[in-house]
Design an enzyme around this catalytic site. Structure first.
Site, PDB file in Angstrom:
ATOM      1  N   LYS A   1      43.536  37.805  51.559  1.00  0.00           N
ATOM      2  CA  LYS A   1      43.159  36.782  50.587  1.00  0.00           C
ATOM      3  C   LYS A   1      44.271  36.623  49.552  1.00  0.00           C
ATOM      4  O   LYS A   1      44.555  37.550  48.788  1.00  0.00           O
ATOM      5  CB  LYS A   1      41.844  37.170  49.916  1.00  0.00           C
ATOM      6  CG  LYS A   1      40.686  37.290  50.910  1.00  0.00           C
ATOM      7  CD  LYS A   1      39.378  37.649  50.237  1.00  0.00           C
ATOM      8  CE  LYS A   1      39.402  39.017  49.617  1.00  0.00           C
ATOM      9  NZ  LYS A   1      38.067  39.473  49.174  1.00  0.00           N
TER      10      LYS A   1
ATOM     11  N   THR B   1      34.235  33.202  38.295  1.00  0.00           N
ATOM     12  CA  THR B   1      34.479  33.495  39.710  1.00  0.00           C
ATOM     13  C   THR B   1      33.957  34.867  40.121  1.00  0.00           C
ATOM     14  O   THR B   1      34.363  35.401  41.151  1.00  0.00           O
ATOM     15  CB  THR B   1      35.987  33.431  40.002  1.00  0.00           C
ATOM     16  OG1 THR B   1      36.679  34.348  39.120  1.00  0.00           O
ATOM     17  CG2 THR B   1      36.537  32.033  39.789  1.00  0.00           C
TER      18      THR B   1
ATOM     19  N   GLY C   1      32.095  37.599  41.920  1.00  0.00           N
ATOM     20  CA  GLY C   1      31.388  37.674  43.188  1.00  0.00           C
ATOM     21  C   GLY C   1      32.058  36.971  44.351  1.00  0.00           C
ATOM     22  O   GLY C   1      31.495  36.906  45.448  1.00  0.00           O
ATOM     23  N   THR C   2      33.281  36.475  44.159  1.00  0.00           N
ATOM     24  CA  THR C   2      33.930  35.715  45.234  1.00  0.00           C
ATOM     25  C   THR C   2      34.166  36.573  46.478  1.00  0.00           C
ATOM     26  O   THR C   2      33.936  36.118  47.603  1.00  0.00           O
ATOM     27  CB  THR C   2      35.271  35.131  44.766  1.00  0.00           C
ATOM     28  OG1 THR C   2      36.063  36.163  44.167  1.00  0.00           O
ATOM     29  CG2 THR C   2      35.062  34.018  43.765  1.00  0.00           C
ATOM     30  N   GLY C   3      34.649  37.802  46.302  1.00  0.00           N
ATOM     31  CA  GLY C   3      34.947  38.647  47.466  1.00  0.00           C
ATOM     32  C   GLY C   3      33.700  39.013  48.247  1.00  0.00           C
ATOM     33  O   GLY C   3      33.683  38.935  49.485  1.00  0.00           O
ATOM     34  N   CYS C   4      32.652  39.396  47.538  1.00  0.00           N
ATOM     35  CA  CYS C   4      31.380  39.723  48.197  1.00  0.00           C
ATOM     36  C   CYS C   4      30.831  38.511  48.938  1.00  0.00           C
ATOM     37  O   CYS C   4      30.355  38.608  50.082  1.00  0.00           O
ATOM     38  CB  CYS C   4      30.359  40.183  47.168  1.00  0.00           C
ATOM     39  SG  CYS C   4      30.889  41.549  46.115  1.00  0.00           S
TER      40      CYS C   4
END
Length: 265
Positions: free
Chosen positions: A177, A208, A210-213
């Site tokens: 990412k 932003t 929580g984007t990875g989860c």
């Protein structure tokens, strides 16, 4: 008529008391994408929009019992892992999921959005040697790439080198990412043979959390729905980009992405 059971996706991760990331984000994502979400809680965090105030891992026997209860009765078409906190929990989860016949999406969570540590330093090697080799897709951000492989990504041309280093740890696919790079966000997905670049608009929105989860859960959800890995990532990226665009303020710090953006729109 008997209602049809939707595809089932299991998340193994930490609880976010603020509701923006972790187990809470995973289950919201799964609901939004039309699958039945289930959870194994590996750790509990005390956090809000300003940061993580503390975290407590669950005992190994509690995590194993949750895994056995869900997989032994209900089953899953895909599994996603997030915050695992300690070497013991990484080993337990790797042992169980490595023997389970479903795609595994690993989000190798090391720190929170605010920079707070969510992984014991001694657990990094266990992730490298136990969890990565059983993963179908690994979704590290640039900091996690450096933590796992010592490769520093400074621009887009470094993404391929990072992916090669991650694939060297054993997963079938690596999704690197690149959202923290300057310019247009770009992610690289590869299995060492095929490569896919995913570009998206950069939204002027600081909310932003929580984007990875959310991304990893969306990938797992689309795999459970029958997509291949490149298609699952493409659809997950579309969903997350919209969630970021609609992120909203919450508390006094960084707000969450909007998991229900398609409904609200």
């Amino acid at each position: 008529m008997t209602p049809l059971t939707p595809p089932r996706v299991l998340t193994v991760a930490g609880s976010d008391s603020g509701g923006g990331a972790g187990i809470q984000a995973d289950l919201k994502t799964m609901l939004a994408l039309g699958v039945h979400g289930m959870s194994v809680i590996a750790a509990v965090t005390a956090q809000n929009s300003l940061g993580v105030k503390g975290y407590w891992e669950l005992p190994e026997e509690a995590v194993r019992a949750q895994l056995d209860a869900v997989l032994g009765d209900i089953g899953a078409q895909a599994v996603k892992t997030g915050m695992l906190a300690s070497p013991t929990l990484v080993e337990t989860v790797s042992e169980v999921l490595g023997a389970y016949p479903a795609p595994l999406v690993v989000d190798p969570v090391g720190v929170s959005k605010h920079g707070d540590s969510l992984l014991a330093p001694e657990a990094v090697e266990t992730i490298r040697t136990r969890l990565m080799p059983v993963a179908t897709v690994v979704t590290p951000n640039l900091w996690e790439v450096e933590q796992l492989t010592s490769v520093v990504v400074e621009d887009e041309k470094d993404l391929r080198r990072a992916a090669e280093a991650v694939l060297g740890l054993g997963p079938r696919w690596a999704l690197i990412k690149g959202g923290h790079l300057p310019g247009e966000p770009v992610d690289l997905l590869t299995d060492g043979t095929s490569e896919y670049l995913f570009r998206a608009e950069r939204h002027d929105n600081r909310h932003t959390h929580g984007t990875g989860c959310t991304l990893a859960s969306a990938v797992a959800s689309h795999l459970a729905l029958g997509a291949d890995v490149p298609t699952a990532v493409e659809k997950a990226k579309e969903y997350v980009t919209g969630a970021i665009a609609h992120g909203f303020p919450l508390g006094g710090g960084i707000g969450p992405v909007d998991h229900a953006w398609r409904w609200r729109s």
